[in-house]
Motif scaffolding. Structure first.
Motif, short mmCIF file in Angstrom:
data_model
loop_
_atom_site.label_atom_id
_atom_site.label_comp_id
_atom_site.label_asym_id
_atom_site.label_seq_id
_atom_site.Cartn_x
_atom_site.Cartn_y
_atom_site.Cartn_z
N ARG A 165 0.82 -1.22 0.00
CA ARG A 165 0.00 0.00 0.00
C ARG A 165 0.86 1.26 0.00
NH1 ARG A 165 -3.07 -3.35 3.77
NH2 ARG A 165 -4.93 -4.11 2.69
N ASP A 166 2.00 1.19 0.66
CA ASP A 166 2.88 2.36 0.73
C ASP A 166 3.59 2.61 -0.59
OD1 ASP A 166 2.25 2.87 3.34
OD2 ASP A 166 4.01 1.87 4.19
N ARG A 167 3.93 1.55 -1.32
CA ARG A 167 4.86 1.69 -2.45
C ARG A 167 4.21 1.49 -3.82
NH1 ARG A 167 9.71 -2.20 -0.63
NH2 ARG A 167 10.33 -1.80 -2.81
N VAL A 168 2.97 1.05 -3.86
CA VAL A 168 2.36 0.69 -5.14
C VAL A 168 1.18 1.61 -5.44
CG1 VAL A 168 1.16 -1.11 -6.44
CG2 VAL A 168 3.07 -1.72 -4.95
N ALA A 169 1.18 2.18 -6.65
CA ALA A 169 0.02 2.94 -7.12
C ALA A 169 -1.00 1.95 -7.64
CB ALA A 169 0.45 3.91 -8.22
N GLY A 170 -2.07 1.81 -6.92
CA GLY A 170 -3.08 0.83 -7.30
C GLY A 170 -3.89 0.41 -6.10
N GLU A 171 -4.57 -0.69 -6.24
CA GLU A 171 -5.43 -1.20 -5.18
C GLU A 171 -4.82 -2.47 -4.61
OE1 GLU A 171 -9.16 -1.54 -7.20
OE2 GLU A 171 -9.03 0.54 -7.88
N VAL A 172 -4.68 -2.52 -3.31
CA VAL A 172 -4.07 -3.65 -2.62
C VAL A 172 -5.14 -4.28 -1.74
CG1 VAL A 172 -2.28 -4.39 -1.01
CG2 VAL A 172 -1.80 -2.57 -2.68
N GLY A 174 -2.87 -12.43 -1.57
CA GLY A 174 -3.54 -11.14 -1.71
C GLY A 174 -3.62 -10.79 -3.17
N VAL A 175 -4.24 -9.67 -3.46
CA VAL A 175 -4.46 -9.23 -4.83
C VAL A 175 -4.00 -7.78 -4.96
CG1 VAL A 175 -6.19 -8.82 -6.64
CG2 VAL A 175 -6.46 -10.77 -5.06
N VAL A 176 -3.27 -7.50 -6.04
CA VAL A 176 -2.87 -6.14 -6.36
C VAL A 176 -3.42 -5.78 -7.73
CG1 VAL A 176 -0.93 -4.57 -6.79
CG2 VAL A 176 -0.77 -6.27 -4.96
N VAL A 177 -4.07 -4.64 -7.83
CA VAL A 177 -4.58 -4.14 -9.10
C VAL A 177 -3.77 -2.89 -9.45
CG1 VAL A 177 -6.63 -3.41 -10.38
CG2 VAL A 177 -6.87 -4.99 -8.44
N PRO A 178 -2.67 -3.04 -10.20
CA PRO A 178 -1.79 -1.90 -10.47
C PRO A 178 -2.40 -0.93 -11.46
CG PRO A 178 -1.03 -3.82 -11.68
CD PRO A 178 -2.20 -4.28 -10.84
N THR A 179 -2.05 0.33 -11.33
CA THR A 179 -2.57 1.34 -12.25
C THR A 179 -1.70 1.50 -13.48
OG1 THR A 179 -1.37 3.08 -11.06
CG2 THR A 179 -3.65 2.64 -10.38
N SER A 180 -0.51 0.90 -13.49
CA SER A 180 0.41 1.05 -14.62
C SER A 180 1.43 -0.07 -14.56
CB SER A 180 1.12 2.40 -14.56
OG SER A 180 2.00 2.42 -13.45
N PRO A 181 2.17 -0.31 -15.65
CA PRO A 181 3.27 -1.27 -15.59
C PRO A 181 4.31 -0.91 -14.53
CG PRO A 181 2.69 -0.85 -17.86
CD PRO A 181 1.90 0.13 -17.04
N ASP A 182 4.58 0.39 -14.34
CA ASP A 182 5.52 0.78 -13.31
C ASP A 182 5.01 0.40 -11.93
OD1 ASP A 182 7.22 1.80 -15.21
OD2 ASP A 182 6.59 3.88 -14.94
N ALA A 183 3.72 0.55 -11.71
CA ALA A 183 3.14 0.15 -10.43
C ALA A 183 3.25 -1.36 -10.22
CB ALA A 183 1.68 0.59 -10.36
N ALA A 184 3.06 -2.12 -11.30
CA ALA A 184 3.22 -3.57 -11.19
C ALA A 184 4.66 -3.93 -10.86
CB ALA A 184 2.81 -4.23 -12.51
N ALA A 185 5.61 -3.22 -11.47
CA ALA A 185 7.02 -3.47 -11.17
C ALA A 185 7.32 -3.17 -9.70
CB ALA A 185 7.91 -2.62 -12.08
N ALA A 186 6.71 -2.11 -9.18
CA ALA A 186 6.89 -1.79 -7.76
C ALA A 186 6.31 -2.89 -6.88
CB ALA A 186 6.24 -0.45 -7.44
#
Length: 954
Positions: free
Chosen positions: A14-21, A44-56
């Motif tokens: 939640r601190d490091r990823v742009a998206g929904e955790v 858990g599930v992460v819904v990243p807002t961008s490829p950069d967010a997924a990389a994070a």
């Protein structure tokens, strides 16, 4: 892993990823399985807002040493899309299109974009993505790369590996780079630059140098080899293409962040030849002869698939045009002109005249229907009308096309030996790929052991024919442990070495393809499957009278995640959330009964929240290939969830509207003045749980039933009596519709009767889950209607949702009550009564144009074909909108908290269609909800009921 570690992981994400955790039980339950036999609860599930967010997100997972799984559309059949890992769902946000080169025919995309969405947006350019799996409405480009997807168009355009030019990849340890075909000079530059990319390339070169001869000798040279890693793409003669080597690696090696694809030109014209054979093996024997004519697609299907109800419903008219036979080849030819395509199709039929009956299907609508029926095969064969449920597990093996007939004969003998002979056979015959779902018993130890033996015997059989264990769906867990049979130990060792190069700690989708779980581990059912079996209000007759079977009905095809046509699933279209799709809700209900993740049963807030945005449109009842009926499941759940508990105020305000309407009838003017006054209306809405932006419908000055009292019809009624049902909405808000119905019915020769006591179908109590009350209301209604029911008198229902209650909800809610079943059979829409009971009646001709918004229950349960025929005979030119749900859906759109989703549903297709329609065009909407939504959101439109159009022409 400890719960504390997961809490720390979630906090860091939640601190490091742009998206929904999301680490809540509901989200974990939603992603617990795919379209396979397997089930593993994610961390858990992460819904990243961008490829950069997924990389994070992957960097955080690496820091915490937890596994990762990239997920596309979640339709994988081999278990590769479920794991005890952090799941990345790309499909909500990572859908951007980058550079499009219209000269070269290339595009750069993010992995979450759906295939149909991408192709729609590419339409103006004249280009498209070549492969087209049957799940094209919802499969993502990333998922297609992960599985090396194919589909029927692979006959002309190859597998996904043939479309991939370059990939931007990320390894678990953080190496990020673009990979593609690599010349010696490029290889040298990469090595000289050093770093992670150099390590990857050196490792791959070493594998090819050591195992190159094994790869050349053990990889079958057939069109549909999807099993195993594409190490053949790394051979010098194939230009050391690292991108293509990674296609089909099922998230076990890298995460794909972006892809550059080679597109193909859209065909200018196409024709479909249908060839009928006595037997599926005879159809397979004819494949080599058909291939000489270079078809763009060559599909086979047997009589079992054609006879299945869902196929019939999708393509009833088109399937009547199939040539005689018990097996068919569907052969598509593309051409520069329609004449050219037709000539090739006709020449092919002529060339095979001694082997098959043939016909060219030249109606585009019929062609589309036939393809839809073929594409629905996976779902349609899941629950055959006779026999056990069927499963994947050996559903896409491929052999050389010229050996397909012999293979099918041996395969059918194997099925017979294992007592699995009821399996339907169909697939991409032009490339030797055979689809089937087999009635494996996966709920007993003996049945699972039998499935395991069959898989090994089937693997030996297909390898003996020089084939591939998978010709489309990949290895995952279903076939991972069988790979040594196909490739031998040396090549499997090369796979393990490849895994070690990219993912030495086995954190990328572990247990799939390499070092796999056993094919009989992690089964969704299995010998220890024992779900809760609670008592229910509805009877679930198609599910053995078991709610647990209904909750497990979804097979994961994911049609509910489409955005383009049909009714299903409006809330997913509005939110893009898996848990708001029919499939996601089904998963939650399944897990609720399992009790492992969702532990509080009917009281579950996670399940309640997921069902909250279900519009109860029943679109899934018709559009879902296995006929999941989420509206019924929602009503059932709400009934138990709120048992002996305070309900939301809207349940009392909207759920009890038949009672409030009867009370309002005593002084409708005063009620209207109160409700329509701004300040008093706001109080009413607040107390009733109604969104402040919603208008309150205006009560009619006089109810239809009161005005009809004392009505004298024509002296002669040659067609006898009908009961005109005074539903709450028509009776109290739009009585002019019932007046029009009386006029039309009497002109057709019927004597119209109306119940002399208050009656109700119970719809509003059902939709709000007040099922005990609904049962009491319906039993009273049956008592009032008993004389008409026993006399066989038709009951004409003008409101589609009420008619749908009588047809579908009533016999399942009061299962075994003969009067309930009589009413279901005697319920008619206005179109049905006029077309079926007054076939000689025709409305006078009139000149008009109209657009028709079908009520969802009309689409799902009743259908509109008789009404369409009547309007056509009256000379009305009309377009039945493929606009999905209007978004109001009874009480749904009125409830506080639903307004934005309700409007988003209307804006998806309905409102744009109304804006395009000319001002002179009549808007037809038989449902009160649809008319109300249109009046509010398109105030310049005055929608009418079909019967009003007919009355105007009478």
């Amino acid at each position: 892993m400890t719960a504390l570690l997961f809490e720390s992981l979630a906090a860091d994400l939640r601190d490091r990823v742009a998206g929904e955790v999301r680490f809540d039980p509901g989200s974990r339950a939603t992603y617990s399985t795919d379209a396979s036999n397997y089930r593993q609860i994610p961390i858990g599930v992460v819904v990243p807002t961008s490829p950069d967010a997924a990389a994070a997100a992957i960097a955080v997972c690496h820091d915490h040493e937890v596994p990762v799984l990239s997920r596309g559309g979640g339709t994988s059949l081999a278990g590769q899309c479920c794991n005890a890992a952090v799941v990345l769902d790309w499909s909500k946000y990572c859908t951007r299109i980058g550079d499009v080169d219209t000269d070269a025919g290339t595009v750069v995309v993010e992995p979450g974009i759906k295939l149909d969405v991408l192709n729609d947006r590419l339409t103006p350019s004249g280009w498209m993505v070549g492969p087209k799996p049957s799940t094209h409405v919802n499969c993502t480009i990333g998922g297609m790369i992960g599985n090396n997807s194919c589909g029927s168009t692979a006959q002309a355009y190859g597998k996904m590996a043939d479309s991939v030019l370059a990939l931007e990849i990320l390894t678990y340890d953080g190496t990020r780079c673009w990979v593609a075909e690599t010349s010696d000079e490029q290889y040298d530059r990469i090595i000289a630059a050093g770093g992670g990319a150099a390590r990857l390339y050196q490792g791959l070169r070493a594998i090819v140098e050591e195992y190159g001869d094994d790869i050349r000798s053990h990889y079958p040279h057939i069109p549909r080899r999807v099993s195993g890693y594409n190490l053949d793409a790394l051979l010098p003669e194939n230009h050391f293409n690292v991108a293509r080597a990674l296609v089909g690696s099922e998230s076990t090696l890298v995460t794909v962040l972006r892809a550059k694809l080679q597109l193909v030109r859209r065909p200018a014209a196409s024709a479909l030849a249908l060839l009928g054979f006595d037997d599926i093996t005879a159809a397979a024997d004819a494949v080599p002869a058909v291939l000489e004519h270079q078809p763009a697609a060559l599909e086979g299907l047997d009589h079992r698939l054609v006879e299945l109800e869902h196929s019939r419903r999708l393509a009833e008219k088109a399937l009547r045009e199939l040539p005689d036979g018990k097996a068919w080849l569907l052969v598509q030819f593309n051409g520069a002109t329609q004449e050219e395509a037709d000539r090739t199709a006709e020449a092919t039929i002529a060339a095979l005249a001694d082997k098959a009956d043939g016909a060219v299907l030249d109606d585009p609508a019929r062609r589309k229907e036939v393809w839809a029926a073929r594409e629905a095969g996976l779902g349609a064969t899941a629950y055959p009308p006779i026999g056990s449920e069927t499963h994947e597990g050996w559903e896409d093996a491929a052999v050389p096309p010229d050996r397909l007939g012999d293979y099918l004969r041996d395969f059918r003998a194997l099925l017979t030996r294992y007592d699995y002979e009821s399996a339907s056979l169909y697939g991409h015959f032009g490339q030797g790929c055979v689809h089937t779902r087999i009635p494996f018993d996966l709920r007993t130890a003996e049945g699972v052991a039998k499935y395991r033996r069959f898989a090994y015997d089937a693997a030996q059989l297909v390898v003996g024919y020089g084939g591939s264990l998978s010709g489309e769906h990949g290895d995952g867990q279903s076939r991972g442990e069988l790979l040594p049979i196909m490739f031998g130990e040396q090549v499997v060792t090369a796979f393990e070495r490849t895994k070690a190069v990219f993912d030495p700690d086995d954190r990328m989708n572990p247990g799939k393809v390499v070092h796999p779980y056993r094919l009989d581990e992690n089964l969704r059912y299995g010998p220890d499957y024992r779900p809760a079996e609670p008592p229910t209000h509805f009877s679930y007759p198609d599910d053995g009278h078991r709610f647990s079977h209904a909750a497990a009905r979804c097979v994961g095809v994911g049609n509910c995640r489409g955005h383009e046509t049909g009714v299903m699933c409006p809330s997913y279209r509005a939110t893009g959330e898996e848990e708001h799709s029919t499939r996601g809700r089904s998963r939650l209900l399944f897990e609720m009964l399992q009790g492992d993740v969702i532990t509080d049963g009917w009281r579950s807030e996670e399940v309640r929240d997921a069902l909250d945005l279900c519009l109860a449109c029943k679109g899934c009842r018709s559009d879902c290939p296995v006929n999941v009926d989420m509206a019924t499941y929602k009503a059932e759940f709400l009934s138990h969830h709120y048992h002996h508990r305070l309900r939301p105020m809207a349940h009392y305000a909207m759920g009890w509207i038949p009672l409030w309407a009867r009370l309002a009838a005593a002084a409708p003017g005063a009620v209207n003045r109160t409700a329509q006054t701004k300040s008093l209306g706001a109080v009413v809405k607040r107390l009733g749980g109604i969104d402040e932006r919603r208008g309150i419908p205006v009560f009619a000055r006089r109810r239809f039933s009161a005005a009809f009292d004392g009505h004298v019809g024509p002296a002669r009624a040659p067609l006898g009596p009908v009961v005109l049902w005074p539903d709450t909405f028509t009776n109290n808000f739009d009585p002019q519709i019932a007046d029009a119905a009386v006029q039309v019915l009497e002109s057709a020769g019927f004597a119209v009767e109306v119940p002399d006591r208050a009656v109700c179908c119970g719809l509003t109590w059902i939709s709000t889950g007040q099922l005990s009350t609904a049962e009491r209301v319906l039993r009273r209604t049956l008592r009032v209607l008993r004389p008409a029911l026993h006399a066989g008198t038709p009951v004409v229902v003008l409101e589609p949702s009420c008619a749908a209650v009588f047809r579908s909800d009533l016999p399942e809610l009061l299962h075994g009550d003969e009067d309930a079943h009589r009413l279901a059979a005697q319920t008619h829409t206005i179109g049905e009564i006029l077309r079926l009971r007054a076939p000689d009646w025709r409305p006078p001709a009139r000149s008009a144009t109209a657009v028709i918004q079908q009520h969802c229950h009309q689409h799902a349960v009743l259908h509109y074909r008789h009404e369409s025929a009547l309007l056509q005979s009256a000379g009305v030119e009309f377009d039945v909108l493929d606009a999905g749900c209007c978004g109001l859906a009874g009480n749904f759109g009125f409830e506080r908290g639903h307004y934005d989703v309700s409007v988003a549903c209307a804006e998806d297709a309905l409102l744009p269609a109304l804006r395009r329609a000319g001002a002179e065009t009549t808007v037809v909407a038989d449902g009160f909800s649809c008319r109300t939504q249109i009046r509010e959101l398109a105030p310049d439109r005055r929608p009418v009921h079909t019967v009003q159009l007919l009355a105007e022409a009478t």
